[in-house]
Write an enzyme that holds these catalytic residues in place. Structure first.
Site, mmCIF file in Angstrom:
data_model
loop_
_atom_site.group_PDB
_atom_site.id
_atom_site.type_symbol
_atom_site.label_atom_id
_atom_site.label_comp_id
_atom_site.label_asym_id
_atom_site.label_seq_id
_atom_site.Cartn_x
_atom_site.Cartn_y
_atom_site.Cartn_z
ATOM 1 N N ASP A 157 54.337 -7.509 -5.813
ATOM 2 C CA ASP A 157 54.408 -7.406 -4.359
ATOM 3 C C ASP A 157 53.107 -7.901 -3.745
ATOM 4 O O ASP A 157 52.048 -7.322 -3.948
ATOM 5 C CB ASP A 157 54.660 -5.952 -3.958
ATOM 6 N N SER B 96 59.161 -0.530 3.276
ATOM 7 C CA SER B 96 58.047 -1.291 3.828
ATOM 8 C C SER B 96 57.408 -0.548 4.995
ATOM 9 O O SER B 96 57.012 0.601 4.866
ATOM 10 C CB SER B 96 58.519 -2.674 4.239
ATOM 11 N N HIS C 160 58.443 -8.021 -3.095
ATOM 12 C CA HIS C 160 58.735 -7.402 -1.808
ATOM 13 C C HIS C 160 59.922 -8.079 -1.120
ATOM 14 O O HIS C 160 60.640 -7.453 -0.352
ATOM 15 C CB HIS C 160 57.500 -7.506 -0.910
#
Length: 747
Positions: free
Chosen positions: A664, A578, A710
């Site tokens: 995501d 991330s 995610h």
């Protein structure tokens, strides 16, 4: 009061809110990766490479997915629609091309991936499954969750296997969800269950009426947090487009009704709900990354309007607990701008009445805080070591206890009663399974639990170092290696970095980390600025116009490791996820010679483009971390100076393996696709320009997963991802052996 972050211990099932992104338990999805608490930080954390504990004050969302480019300069709506359709077709074609490319090359990793999976599963069965599920006792009843089911047992029968099944995700039509949160009403008549989909951000709250035959009373979609105010009154927040800005109250009395009780108007703020430890108040917490505001709901009068504690003041974060008609306030108010514990009367809670109870020492990180009737326990990090500070409200004394040096993370266990005389918690590290400890208020001492659930691991060494960054700042590094390893300069090194949102690197136990240690790897965790390891100032010194300091820190850490004989560049790999992808990608652009390979999980690599798109749901609240390039030209130039995508150039890059997700909603997949395409072109351009025999061409692989998101993946998907990453790294570093005598190799 919990200082949370994500991310989460065993207690979050019943007490906390955060959840991990990569939970590594087949049996219990609530065994997540970071200590949870009421003080909100990220909505989720990043795989096992990134965030662990985050101090309160902000919801830390990462990026939001959007597959459409803005077409603001096209005047004709018809032309605009045509352009968007063309863009979508190109995107889909590129997506299919990447998926085919991965399918074609994945065979080379198949055998090693299989071996790694088997070893991780064996370690999981040995060290993690034996820990069991978190259990919560209410009177004579014990509740626990396992395999998507919630069980009830009598306290005297829990070890005998005499249990009743109250709820099953599969039987109730939620087979693709996991149980994230449970709240039981004070009289145990109702249970509220938070369910999270594995492949999206969607969350659902199921209200179960308990009794001889438990029945589903109500299903509420799009719920983020919830708490019982009374036996039959539930407060909850609704989530839409990754934002929580509305609070509702719903009743389960004879006259059932639901009404809106609070709305947050500022897009930078995220709202959640917490119950004070003594169940006297519900707190409606509205937080941005730098500012917060709290409203109180009196649980004795749940239908009264919420009361404001203190109007939001720019730059002041605060969170509330309650004891003996006084509010205990964890806040950044006053100098220095680190956390302090203060108090004020409930009747006059304004900032002018806040009185200091305890202030943290400089460069100390407050990881968690737990309130009891006569005591408060602070879980602290200082210079890489863990401490307990026990505050007595009776004797007005403070006792500080240094915890075992091997420990890197705390994991609180559930404490349903604020009158408890013992605080239970676990200590863990990336290579050491959780071990149970307790602190007794009566005895004033630390108790190491006598029962040893898992074998003690003693064959590794922990080293804590300080690297001098470009501006002379000392940056902590935590290093693990096998005690039997010889010639460490020839061993493979896996470096971990994050450095954003004030989130600590996640250093809870992971089976794959232990596997690497057993196979001779060195693990290094670089606690660079932008993270939270040394308090709020450490984060502030690495965000917005200070983001490059984190990059300088990372370079200094890796260089020091090599200077001290921990591996060397050709045996070094970097792992990030991330927002950690920003520093990892920037390092590849500015000092690619320091590493041989890199694995990235849903990386944020196109900062400038993303922060220019205000139509994305998280961009506005992210401006407090990255800055606002639309309103500030200097900010735009600064972001451009470090943005991984913007600074790709023809040079010898390390090999890169990136995992991204179709579902995501936080990291724009288009940005990852563009990054991979540009990186491949730059690497090939460099090779064609130099055209020297023996030039090494890096492998740049993008693995796009149709499942997972995610924030959440199933046990199987997570296991497969980790195994693929480690198989890639092993293959890349194996190739060094064939190239190390080739003087023409760019490495």
């Amino acid at each position: 009061m919990k200082v949370r972050t994500p991310c989460v211990g065993l207690w979050n099932l019943f007490q906390g809110l955060s959840f991990s992104i990569r939970h590594y338990s087949k049996r219990n999805h609530l065994q997540t990766v970071c200590p949870s608490s009421k003080i909100k930080a990220p909505k989720c954390h990043i795989l096992d490479y990134s965030g662990g504990t985050v101090l309160p004050g902000s919801v830390v969302p990462w990026r939001c997915f959007s597959c459409k480019e803005e077409e603001t300069k096209i005047p004709s709506k018809r032309k605009q629609n045509t352009s968007i359709i063309t863009s979508e077709l190109l995107y889909k074609n590129f997506l299919k091309s990447e998926q085919k490319n991965w399918n074609d090359i994945s065979a080379r990793y198949k055998a090693m991936t299989k071996r790694i999976k088997e070893k991780i599963e064996a370690l999981h069965n040995k060290y993690t499954l034996s820990l069991g599920s978190p259990r919560l006792r209410f009177g004579n009843n014990v509740y626990f969750e396992e395999d998507g089911c919630i069980f009830l047992s009598k306290a005297d029968d829990v070890d005998e296997g005499n249990v009743d099944i109250l709820f099953s995700t599969e039987d109730h039509g939620f087979s693709h969800a996991f149980i994230r949160r449970i709240r039981i009403s004070p009289n145990q008549r109702y249970m509220a269950i938070g369910l999270k989909s594995e492949n999206s951000e969607e969350a659902t709250c199921v209200i179960l009426k308990l009794g001889n035959f438990p029945l589903v009373e109500k299903v509420i979609p799009n719920v983020f947090s919830f708490e019982w105010a009374t036996n039959d009154v539930l407060y909850y927040t609704s989530q839409k487009n990754l934002k929580c800005q509305n609070v509702f109250m719903t009743t389960f009395t004879d006259q059932k009704h639901t009404k809106l009780v609070y709305t947050e108007q500022d897009a930078r703020f995220f709202v959640d709900i917490h119950c004070t430890k003594d169940r006297r108040f519900l707190t409606i917490n509205s937080n941005s990354k730098t500012t917060s505001e709290v409203w109180l709901v009196d649980c004795r009068h749940p239908f009264k309007l919420p009361a404001l504690v203190q109007a939001r003041t720019k730059g002041v974060i605060y969170h509330i607990e309650h004891r003996n008609d006084e509010l205990y306030i964890l806040t950044t108010y006053g100098e220095p701008a680190e956390y302090k514990l203060m108090k004020a009367p409930v009747a006059s809670s304004g900032m002018e009445n806040w009185q200091l109870v305890y202030a943290l020492e400089k460069k100390t990180k407050l990881v968690d805080l737990e309130m009891f009737s006569d005591h408060c326990i602070m879980f602290l990090k200082n210079a890489g070591h863990l401490y307990l500070n026990v505050l007595s409200f009776v004797s007005h004394s403070v006792q500080s206890i240094k915890l075992p040096t091997w420990a890197c993370e705390f994991e609180l266990e559930s404490h349903p009663e604020h009158t408890s005389s013992t605080c239970y918690f676990q200590l863990t590290s990336p290579v050491h399974p959780p071990k149970h400890f307790a602190y007794s208020f009566k005895e004033n001492n630390l108790i190491e639990q006598a029962v040893q659930e898992v074998p003690i691991i003693t064959n590794y060494h922990t080293t804590r170092l300080l690297a001098k960054s470009e501006d002379e700042t000392l940056v902590p590094i935590t290093v693990f290696h096998n005690m039997n390893s010889k010639e460490l300069h020839r061993k493979p090194l896996l470096v971990h970095v994050y450095g954003a949102y004030g989130i600590d690197l996640n250093m809870t136990f992971k089976e794959e980390k232990l596997m690497l240690i057993e196979e001779g790897w060195i693990l290094a965790y670089c606690h660079v600025r932008g993270g939270g390891e040394l308090g709020l100032s450490w984060h502030k010194d690495g965000c917005q116009h200070n983001k490059l300091k984190g990059l300088h820190d990372l370079k200094a850490c890796i260089m020091l490791l090599h200077e001290l004989g921990f591996s060397q560049p050709k045996y070094t790999a970097l792992a990030a996820a991330s927002a950690g992808g920003v520093l990892a990608g920037a390092l590849c652009n500015t000092a690619p010679e320091l590493i041989r390979a890199m694995v990235l999980q849903a990386p944020f690599v196109d900062v400038l483009s993303t922060m220019m798109k205000t139509h994305l749901p998280l961009t506005i609240e992210e401006q407090e971390e990255w800055g606002n390039p639309l309103a500030d030209e200097k900010c735009m130039k600064y972001i451009k100076s470090y943005c991984p995508y913007q600074n790709i150039k023809p040079q010898c890059y390390p090999s890169v393996f990136i995992t991204a997700y179709e579902n995501d909603q936080r990291i724009p997949l288009t940005g990852v696709l563009r990054y991979v395409q540009k990186l491949r072109k730059a690497a090939l351009d460099y090779t064609s320009r130099t055209s020297k025999k023996g030039n090494w061409i890096p492998n740049i692989i993008l693995d796009i997963q149709a499942n997972g998101s995610h924030c959440d993946s199933s046990w199987e998907d997570s296991l497969n991802e980790v195994a693929r990453h480690l198989a890639f790294l092993n293959k890349e570093l194996e190739e060094v052996c064939h190239l190390q005598h080739d003087s023409k190799s760019c490495k």
